[in-house]
Design an enzyme around this catalytic site. Sequence first.
Site, PDB file in Angstrom:
ATOM      1  CD  GLU A  49       6.407  -2.213  -5.926  1.00  0.00           C
ATOM      2  OE1 GLU A  49       7.427  -2.674  -5.404  1.00  0.00           O
ATOM      3  OE2 GLU A  49       6.322  -1.038  -6.325  1.00  0.00           O
ATOM      4  CG  ASP A  60       1.573   5.787  -1.785  1.00  0.00           C
ATOM      5  OD1 ASP A  60       2.566   5.282  -2.337  1.00  0.00           O
ATOM      6  OD2 ASP A  60       0.687   5.122  -1.235  1.00  0.00           O
TER       7      ASP A  60
END
Length: 268
Positions: A49, A60
């Site tokens: 990924e 994130d």
Amino acid sequence: MSRFETQFATLNAKNEGAFVPFVTLCDPTFDRSFEIICTLVDNGADALELGFPFSDPLLDGPVIQAANNRALTAGHSSEDSLKLLEKVRSKYPEIPISLLLCANLIFAKGLDAFYQRCAEVGVDAVLVADIPLLAKGDYVQTAKKHGIQPVFICPPNADEKTIQGVAKNSEGYTYLVSRAGVTSAENQAHAANLDTLVEKLKAHNAPPILQGFGIAQPEQVKEALSLGTAGAISGSATVKIIERNLDNHEQCLAELAEFVQTMKAATK
């Protein structure tokens, strides 16, 4: 069968789960990133990924934000990431590759043009982190037009309608988020209802479920598999190894190799 379907079938036949590391493309540089990705695959990663460097990532945490910043500071663009993907695909024709990115990166290139380039460089699946199911239409349609599998996130607070939508629209795999919040190797707490979510996703015939967020130890890979998932994704813990070895690339590769081997061993 797609590469993801083929890989899951192979793993099932061996009674193994999947270990899938995440890294940001072109972190810290194009050439080093290629060597990092090669190290991940060569030491047992079942799929990849990968993220595109982006200045305002939605999910994130600080570790992956720093990775984005390193790649951007080095001057790398989305086109560089696509070229790197092409190089990876050329070396590893069978490894399943998924992208995890934000919608703005797709908008910048244009929906059709982006998915076309993904197909050209050998991407298998794309997960757009900030596109809700309700707005999925054009993305799913365009992805499928170019032979790209759309992947959706099942959050820990998903209601029945969301679970059904994720199961129906995801292809390749289903991304089950361990907990609310942003990515982190430090926050390894998991929601208490994951087993129920796995059961419900399977009841709606979701593609194989990969659990992500807070996967940093082999025990957590085993725990994910014990819930009935097909495997686990580890991002922040993988990227943290890169971060702490920026001045010693050989040490970085050695630590990544050991990490992947250990995490993969937990799937057997």
